[in-house]
Design a protein around this motif. Structure first.
Motif, short mmCIF file in Angstrom:
data_model
loop_
_atom_site.label_atom_id
_atom_site.label_comp_id
_atom_site.label_asym_id
_atom_site.label_seq_id
_atom_site.Cartn_x
_atom_site.Cartn_y
_atom_site.Cartn_z
N TYR A 162 0.83 -1.21 0.00
CA TYR A 162 0.00 0.00 0.00
C TYR A 162 0.86 1.26 0.00
O TYR A 162 0.65 2.18 -0.79
N ASP A 163 1.87 1.30 0.89
CA ASP A 163 2.68 2.51 1.06
C ASP A 163 3.70 2.70 -0.05
O ASP A 163 3.95 3.82 -0.50
N THR A 164 4.31 1.59 -0.48
CA THR A 164 5.42 1.69 -1.44
C THR A 164 4.94 1.85 -2.88
O THR A 164 5.45 2.69 -3.63
N THR A 165 3.96 1.04 -3.27
CA THR A 165 3.50 1.09 -4.67
C THR A 165 2.37 2.08 -4.88
O THR A 165 1.97 2.33 -6.01
N GLY A 166 1.81 2.61 -3.79
CA GLY A 166 0.80 3.66 -3.89
C GLY A 166 -0.43 3.22 -4.65
O GLY A 166 -0.98 2.14 -4.40
N PRO A 167 -0.88 4.02 -5.62
CA PRO A 167 -2.09 3.69 -6.39
C PRO A 167 -2.02 2.33 -7.08
O PRO A 167 -3.05 1.68 -7.27
N VAL A 168 -0.80 1.91 -7.45
CA VAL A 168 -0.65 0.58 -8.09
C VAL A 168 -1.07 -0.51 -7.11
O VAL A 168 -1.80 -1.45 -7.46
N GLY A 169 -0.62 -0.39 -5.85
CA GLY A 169 -1.02 -1.36 -4.83
C GLY A 169 -2.51 -1.32 -4.58
O GLY A 169 -3.16 -2.37 -4.46
N PHE A 213 -8.54 -7.55 -7.07
CA PHE A 213 -8.68 -8.94 -6.60
C PHE A 213 -9.61 -9.08 -5.40
O PHE A 213 -9.85 -10.21 -4.96
N TYR A 214 -10.13 -7.97 -4.86
CA TYR A 214 -10.94 -8.10 -3.66
C TYR A 214 -12.21 -8.91 -3.90
O TYR A 214 -12.52 -9.83 -3.15
N ALA A 215 -12.96 -8.61 -4.97
CA ALA A 215 -14.19 -9.35 -5.24
C ALA A 215 -13.94 -10.82 -5.54
O ALA A 215 -14.67 -11.69 -5.04
N PRO A 223 -11.73 0.91 3.22
CA PRO A 223 -12.16 1.76 2.10
C PRO A 223 -12.09 1.04 0.75
O PRO A 223 -12.96 1.25 -0.11
N ILE A 224 -11.07 0.19 0.55
CA ILE A 224 -10.96 -0.56 -0.70
C ILE A 224 -12.12 -1.56 -0.81
O ILE A 224 -12.70 -1.74 -1.89
N ALA A 225 -12.46 -2.21 0.31
CA ALA A 225 -13.61 -3.12 0.32
C ALA A 225 -14.88 -2.36 -0.05
O ALA A 225 -15.75 -2.88 -0.76
N ALA A 226 -14.99 -1.12 0.43
CA ALA A 226 -16.17 -0.30 0.12
C ALA A 226 -16.23 0.00 -1.38
O ALA A 226 -17.31 -0.03 -1.99
N MET A 227 -15.08 0.28 -2.00
CA MET A 227 -15.05 0.53 -3.45
C MET A 227 -15.51 -0.71 -4.21
O MET A 227 -16.24 -0.62 -5.20
N SER A 228 -15.07 -1.88 -3.75
CA SER A 228 -15.48 -3.14 -4.38
C SER A 228 -16.98 -3.35 -4.25
O SER A 228 -17.67 -3.72 -5.21
N ILE A 282 -13.08 -3.96 -12.53
CA ILE A 282 -12.32 -2.86 -13.14
C ILE A 282 -12.65 -1.54 -12.43
O ILE A 282 -11.76 -0.75 -12.08
N GLY A 283 -13.94 -1.31 -12.19
CA GLY A 283 -14.35 -0.11 -11.47
C GLY A 283 -13.78 -0.07 -10.07
O GLY A 283 -13.35 0.98 -9.58
N SER A 284 -13.75 -1.23 -9.41
CA SER A 284 -13.19 -1.33 -8.06
C SER A 284 -11.70 -1.01 -8.07
O SER A 284 -11.20 -0.28 -7.21
N ALA A 285 -10.97 -1.54 -9.06
CA ALA A 285 -9.53 -1.32 -9.14
C ALA A 285 -9.20 0.16 -9.34
O ALA A 285 -8.32 0.71 -8.67
N ILE A 286 -9.91 0.81 -10.25
CA ILE A 286 -9.61 2.21 -10.56
C ILE A 286 -9.98 3.11 -9.38
O ILE A 286 -9.21 4.01 -9.00
N SER A 287 -11.14 2.89 -8.78
CA SER A 287 -11.54 3.72 -7.63
C SER A 287 -10.64 3.46 -6.42
O SER A 287 -10.34 4.39 -5.66
#
Length: 494
Positions: free
Chosen positions: A300-307, A314-316, A348-353, A409-414
């Protein structure tokens, strides 16, 4: 309604009574353990008016019938299938035998944490409420609520104290639940948890500083030094210790005479496990837990948005396998050490998914023609926006495939967007619109924008994918020429 007729038809659609291993029901679903799920006629099953949806998870095939109806259908179903009524736990056990070792491990973790989630959520939401009181500029320009209205500062301080309770004494909650799951006495598990957070021990949060200062206290036993350090806010140490406790207790119960069992078994079990916890289990698992959490934090910290993109993508799929429950341990540890971590980024990432799954189902409401399926799509979309995605994911998106692809895809971008702005949560709860209360100070705007991005991208992609020939064929239950190979992998049922 003719419940006997419904039960007979359902039994026929799932492959006959010889295909049924066990059956139970919950408030809305018929929950079945089948010998071979490939024998289920899904297309026929889902055309029935009484069936609101179907999905398979945790070794169980579940048919959504609705409250009230499921009770009556179940009575007739077990008669027609020639099986006895079973509890949910019995069916869970039967279903778990069909899982591979990894799935069984994840299910065990889920069974331990699910009962204590209400306690974690209650305290977590109080953290969110404290956030409302202390966040500057939220209601009053340049001030927090307690600065603007000092009379409520005492109430805010009380809420803050209440909100820490579940995390400070987390090993007690996990000790009770885990020992019960592993077949031991849950009250011994709770005492084991108390040992690990005893006030005589150095607080776990002070441990790093004590190492640096060389002030870590020790027990000296025959020249062997054992660190007197607590395990506040940790997860793995109590999980492994509870397992050892349950196995030692079970071993002793079988070998000690009943006249001495109640005296010797608890004493020996607790002493041996406690000793092993501080000598071996605790230090090793503390390190392993820190490494697991640090790995995700590094991504999360090192790769930033990529992470964020990778986790969101992959969350869903992890939800489908049930492996997302393993994140609870990481999130709990992140929240328990909130002064250092600033909160959990997984929530928050789970929420985006979840919002993306809801947006895909919402798009399907406008795309589909069948009134029954449209009704399921609209209801499941609302549910997903409120944090419950199973109806949308299993009832609509996975059934038609392309909405699911659009959603991930929407989850990944958001998720990449909110990671860019370091959006975190100070509590667990419903990952969706209700999660607003749990977001850290100053990040609410980006959380809302993230949900809008997830909605717009997923909704648009679902519509775009629906115009392709392959997606139309999938909707009709057939294969289309030119379907991309990645999508064809999901079409084995056709």
């Amino acid at each position: 309604m003719d419940y006997k007729k419904i039960a007979d038809e359902l039994l026929k659609d799932i492959g006959g009574k010889e295909n049924v291993q066990a059956a139970t029901h919950c408030a809305t679903r018929l929950r079945l353990v089948l010998n071979d799920e490939d024998k289920v006629d899904r297309a026929k099953l889902e055309t029935r008016d009484e069936v609101k949806g179907t999905f398979s998870t945790g070794g169980q095939y579940q048919i959504i019938l609705g409250a009230g109806t499921v009770n009556e259908v179940y009575k007739e179903f077990i008669k027609a299938a020639g099986i006895d009524a079973m509890s949910k736990e019995q069916v869970k056990t039967a279903g778990s035998k069909k899982l591979n070792p990894l799935q069984q491990a994840v299910k065990t973790l889920s069974d331990i944490f699910v009962p204590i989630i209400p306690a974690i959520v209650a305290c977590g939401l109080m953290m969110g409420l404290n956030n409302v009181f202390t966040a500057p500029d939220l209601f009053v320009t340049g001030k927090s609520l307690i600065e603007a209205y000092p009379a409520i500062s005492g109430l805010a301080a009380m809420i803050n104290t209440f909100s820490n309770a579940a995390y400070v004494f987390l090993p007690i909650l996990i000790g009770f639940s885990a020992t019960q799951k592993f077949g031991g006495n849950p009250y011994l598990g709770a005492v084991l948890g108390m040992l690990m957070v005893h006030p005589d021990l150095l607080n776990a949060y002070s441990y790093p500083a004590a190492i640096a200062d060389g002030t870590v206290p020790y027990w000296n036993i025959f020249g062997f030094e054992i660190a007197k350090v607590g395990y506040q806010g940790t997860v793995l140490p109590i999980l492994f210790s509870a397992f050892i406790l349950a196995k030692i207790e079970s071993f002793l119960h079988k070998r000690i005479h009943s006249s001495l069992d109640n005296l010797i078994t608890p004493l020996v079990s607790l002493f041996i496990t406690g000793f092993l916890t501080f000598v071996l289990i605790g230090p090793l698992t503390r390190t392993a837990g820190d490494a697991m959490t640090s790995g995700l934090v590094w991504l999360y910290d090192t790769t930033g948005p990529v992470g964020g993109f990778i986790i969101g993508l992959f969350y869903a799929p992890l939800v489908i396998t049930g492996m997302h429950h393993s994140f609870i341990a990481v999130e709990t540890q992140l929240l328990a050490d909130i002064a250092k971590t600033g909160g959990t980024f997984i929530f928050p990432i789970a929420a985006m998914s979840n919002v993306s799954q809801g947006a895909a189902a919402l798009a399907m409401f406008f795309i589909l023609k069948d009134e029954k399926t449209k009704g399921l799509a609209s209801a499941s979309a609302i549910s997903a926006y409120l944090g419950i995605t199973e109806p949308a994911m299993f009832g609509i998106n996975l059934k038609y495939r392309y909405p699911f692809y659009a959603a991930i895809i929407g989850s990944a971008i958001s998720s990449a967007y909110i990671t860019l702005f370091k959006v975190k949560a100070v509590a667990l709860g419903a990952a969706g619109i209700p999660g607003i209360i749990a977001i850290t100070q100053g990040k609410l705007f980006h959380y809302v924008i993230g949900m809008l991005i997830a909605t717009v991208i997923t909704f648009s992609l679902t519509y775009a994918f629906s115009t392709k020939e392959w997606s139309k064929a999938v909707e009709k239950g057939g294969k289309a020429a030119g379907t991309p190979k990645a999508f064809r992998l999901f079409n084995k049922a056709e």
